[in-house]
Design a protein around this motif. Structure first.
Motif, mmCIF file in Angstrom:
data_model
loop_
_atom_site.group_PDB
_atom_site.id
_atom_site.type_symbol
_atom_site.label_atom_id
_atom_site.label_comp_id
_atom_site.label_asym_id
_atom_site.label_seq_id
_atom_site.Cartn_x
_atom_site.Cartn_y
_atom_site.Cartn_z
ATOM 1 N N VAL A 1 0.838 -1.180 0.000
ATOM 2 C CA VAL A 1 0.000 0.000 0.000
ATOM 3 C C VAL A 1 0.887 1.249 0.000
ATOM 4 C CG1 VAL A 1 -0.251 -0.084 2.522
ATOM 5 C CG2 VAL A 1 -1.904 1.202 1.138
ATOM 6 N N GLN A 2 0.504 2.238 -0.812
ATOM 7 C CA GLN A 2 1.245 3.500 -0.863
ATOM 8 C C GLN A 2 0.460 4.557 -0.073
ATOM 9 O OE1 GLN A 2 0.582 1.819 -4.090
ATOM 10 N NE2 GLN A 2 2.380 0.706 -3.376
ATOM 11 N N LEU A 3 1.219 5.394 0.631
ATOM 12 C CA LEU A 3 0.603 6.392 1.505
ATOM 13 C C LEU A 3 1.115 7.781 1.168
ATOM 14 C CD1 LEU A 3 1.054 4.454 4.867
ATOM 15 C CD2 LEU A 3 -0.982 4.527 3.437
ATOM 16 N N GLN A 4 0.205 8.755 1.194
ATOM 17 C CA GLN A 4 0.572 10.145 0.936
ATOM 18 C C GLN A 4 -0.056 11.013 2.012
ATOM 19 O OE1 GLN A 4 2.646 11.557 -1.587
ATOM 20 N NE2 GLN A 4 2.422 13.248 -0.131
ATOM 21 N N ALA A 5 0.793 11.615 2.838
ATOM 22 C CA ALA A 5 0.323 12.464 3.924
ATOM 23 C C ALA A 5 0.347 13.932 3.504
ATOM 24 C CB ALA A 5 1.195 12.267 5.158
ATOM 25 N N SER A 6 -0.549 14.708 4.106
ATOM 26 C CA SER A 6 -0.611 16.137 3.842
ATOM 27 C C SER A 6 -1.256 16.848 5.030
ATOM 28 C CB SER A 6 -1.410 16.420 2.569
ATOM 29 O OG SER A 6 -2.749 15.969 2.714
ATOM 30 N N GLY A 7 -1.201 18.190 5.008
ATOM 31 C CA GLY A 7 -1.889 18.965 6.019
ATOM 32 C C GLY A 7 -0.996 19.643 7.037
ATOM 33 N N GLY A 8 0.297 19.403 6.971
ATOM 34 C CA GLY A 8 1.192 20.054 7.904
ATOM 35 C C GLY A 8 1.320 21.542 7.638
ATOM 36 N N GLY A 9 1.966 22.241 8.568
ATOM 37 C CA GLY A 9 2.154 23.672 8.399
ATOM 38 C C GLY A 9 2.612 24.322 9.686
ATOM 39 N N LEU A 10 2.582 25.646 9.683
ATOM 40 C CA LEU A 10 2.972 26.439 10.851
ATOM 41 C C LEU A 10 1.721 26.883 11.592
ATOM 42 C CD1 LEU A 10 5.044 28.073 12.520
ATOM 43 C CD2 LEU A 10 4.769 29.916 10.832
ATOM 44 N N VAL A 11 1.695 26.650 12.882
ATOM 45 C CA VAL A 11 0.542 27.025 13.697
ATOM 46 C C VAL A 11 1.042 27.553 15.031
ATOM 47 C CG1 VAL A 11 0.299 24.687 14.632
ATOM 48 C CG2 VAL A 11 -1.696 26.218 14.558
ATOM 49 N N GLN A 12 0.276 28.466 15.614
ATOM 50 C CA GLN A 12 0.642 29.016 16.914
ATOM 51 C C GLN A 12 0.270 28.061 18.034
ATOM 52 O OE1 GLN A 12 -1.211 32.884 17.252
ATOM 53 N NE2 GLN A 12 0.379 33.861 16.017
ATOM 54 N N PRO A 13 0.945 28.158 19.161
ATOM 55 C CA PRO A 13 0.561 27.325 20.316
ATOM 56 C C PRO A 13 -0.908 27.523 20.653
ATOM 57 C CG PRO A 13 2.681 28.360 20.714
ATOM 58 C CD PRO A 13 2.150 28.960 19.440
ATOM 59 N N GLY A 14 -1.579 26.401 20.940
ATOM 60 C CA GLY A 14 -3.005 26.438 21.201
ATOM 61 C C GLY A 14 -3.858 26.261 19.961
ATOM 62 N N GLY A 15 -3.241 26.294 18.809
ATOM 63 C CA GLY A 15 -3.976 26.156 17.553
ATOM 64 C C GLY A 15 -4.250 24.716 17.173
#
Length: 124
Positions: A1-15
């Motif tokens: 099975v091949q997997l592709q992750a996404s959705g990361g980024g920069l966020v402030q504490p508490g976000g």
């Protein structure tokens, strides 16, 4: 099975952030899936796991009550909802599949497939 992750980024504490992982190459979704993470200078660690049918979930103590793992097998997609993020959550997050098990292991050496990872940075 091949997997592709996404959705990361920069966020402030508490976000909050939601990571997604799309699986392909296998007709059945009857296997456990997990999220792991690796912070700079540290070993890869288990974050959360979910059973083949989404009923059983397991979390690392450090994220319990803040992160939620889920899956939609009809979309071949795994999710990780991350709330109340802390700077200590900064890491590259990896999704993983354990095609030999219906219920999640916490050991990264038992995973059979890995996504490429998505970077989550928690900083003000």
């Amino acid at each position: 099975v091949q997997l592709q992750a996404s959705g990361g980024g920069l966020v402030q504490p508490g976000g909050s952030l939601r990571l997604s992982c799309v699986a392909s190459g296998r007709t059945s979704s009857s296997y456990a899936m997990c999220w792991f993470r690796q912070a700079p200078g540290k070993e890869r660690e288990f974050v959360a796991g979910i059973s083949w049918n989404g009923v059983i979930t397991h979390y690392a103590n450090s994220v319990k009550g803040r992160f939620t793992i889920s899956r939609v097998n009809a979309k071949n997609t795994l999710y990780l909802q991350m709330d109340n993020l802390e700077p200590e959550d900064t890491a590259v997050y990896y999704c993983a599949a354990d095609v030999d098990r219906l219920y999640p292991s916490t050991r990264n050496d038992e995973m059979s497939s890995w996504g490429e990872g998505t970077l989550v940075t928690v900083s003000s």
